[in-house]
Write a protein that holds these residues in place. Sequence first.
Motif, PDB file in Angstrom:
ATOM      1  N   HIS A 122       0.832  -1.205   0.000  1.00  0.00           N
ATOM      2  CA  HIS A 122       0.000   0.000   0.000  1.00  0.00           C
ATOM      3  C   HIS A 122       0.867   1.257   0.000  1.00  0.00           C
TER       4      HIS A 122
ATOM      5  N   TRP B  15      -0.129   5.492   0.937  1.00  0.00           N
ATOM      6  CA  TRP B  15      -1.225   6.374   1.336  1.00  0.00           C
ATOM      7  C   TRP B  15      -0.712   7.705   1.843  1.00  0.00           C
TER       8      TRP B  15
ATOM      9  N   ALA C  93      -5.492  12.283   3.840  1.00  0.00           N
ATOM     10  CA  ALA C  93      -6.673  11.858   3.077  1.00  0.00           C
ATOM     11  C   ALA C  93      -7.490  10.799   3.817  1.00  0.00           C
ATOM     12  N   ARG C  94      -7.046  10.442   5.027  1.00  0.00           N
ATOM     13  CA  ARG C  94      -7.665   9.321   5.731  1.00  0.00           C
ATOM     14  C   ARG C  94      -8.350   9.762   7.028  1.00  0.00           C
TER      15      ARG C  94
ATOM     16  N   GLN D  35      -5.547  -0.858  -2.983  1.00  0.00           N
ATOM     17  CA  GLN D  35      -6.299   0.203  -2.328  1.00  0.00           C
ATOM     18  C   GLN D  35      -6.456  -0.068  -0.839  1.00  0.00           C
TER      19      GLN D  35
ATOM     20  N   LEU E 174      -8.655   2.500   0.935  1.00  0.00           N
ATOM     21  CA  LEU E 174      -9.823   3.329   1.254  1.00  0.00           C
ATOM     22  C   LEU E 174     -10.910   3.044   0.220  1.00  0.00           C
TER      23      LEU E 174
ATOM     24  N   SER F 243     -12.821   4.616  -1.786  1.00  0.00           N
ATOM     25  CA  SER F 243     -13.126   5.905  -2.405  1.00  0.00           C
ATOM     26  C   SER F 243     -12.541   5.983  -3.801  1.00  0.00           C
TER      27      SER F 243
ATOM     28  N   ASP G 269      -9.108   7.856  -3.747  1.00  0.00           N
ATOM     29  CA  ASP G 269      -7.941   7.052  -3.378  1.00  0.00           C
ATOM     30  C   ASP G 269      -7.485   6.195  -4.556  1.00  0.00           C
TER      31      ASP G 269
END
Length: 291
Positions: free
Chosen positions: A10, A12, A16-17, A54, A56, A58, A61
């Motif tokens: 991953h 990230w 954004a979380r 992924q 998330l 969304s 993302d």
Amino acid sequence: MTGRIDAHQHYWRIDARAGCWPPPELDAIHRDFGPADLAPLLDAARIDGTVLVQSLPSDADTRFLLDLADETPTVGAVVGWVDLKAADAPARIAAFASAPKARGLRPMLQDLSDDAWIDDPALDRAVDAMREHALGFDALVMPRHLDALHAFAQRHPDLPIVIDHGAKPFIERGELQPWLSAMRRLASLPNLHCKLSGLWTEAGRSARANNVRTRTRPYVRALADLFGPQRLMWGSDWPVLRVASACGGYGEWLAACEDDCAQFLGPAALADVFGGNACRFYRIDAASRGA
């Protein structure tokens, strides 16, 4: 196909979380993670490419991951997210599949309130679109989801499905059943594959380097026996692997899995488990890795 592949990792951005996992108390992973963080680990482990997954549910993302993959040669495939029950799911899937490295989709089944969410004919149109665009299905499940996953897999025998993290068995409490029986039923279906990933995390926060191999080996052996050398693929689950840092890091997890797989499947299987199977499942070649 050639090359050593990490079939599950991953990237990230923590900003954004907001309100989503990981919480601040998991300080080992509560920060941004990008290609520059993983690159030295891949180099040290002689890993040629990765599958970026992924984390998330969304569209934003998934777009972030696809854009990052375009500029990161080591990313060979992206597993994204689409609302598979949306009225326009086929169109959304077609748009996702148009990206150069789009190779699969993953609903976050472990986080849904309905354990049988996947056992629903409402998904049929989305699955038809996935097959049309040659996308695989990553199953982020726990033992309580396995009966519903079996029904889904039987309904869609032509859909390639890979179970993430061995379905997260309850390693910390040493529980093999009923996980083992449910996984045996799933492994009997030829479209089911499995990732050898995430097991050190499931061993619990109390696991240490001197006992984690003992805790996890029965589960590694079970996955090796059930899925064999052609349907098992290794993944790091980095950076989530950092939560289990007391057990060791990226290289230690890789070495432990190589040792166990050589013992349980034979040395000749290592090329497939640690690269070939992921390349076939996700259609990764030298061009998709930017080589």
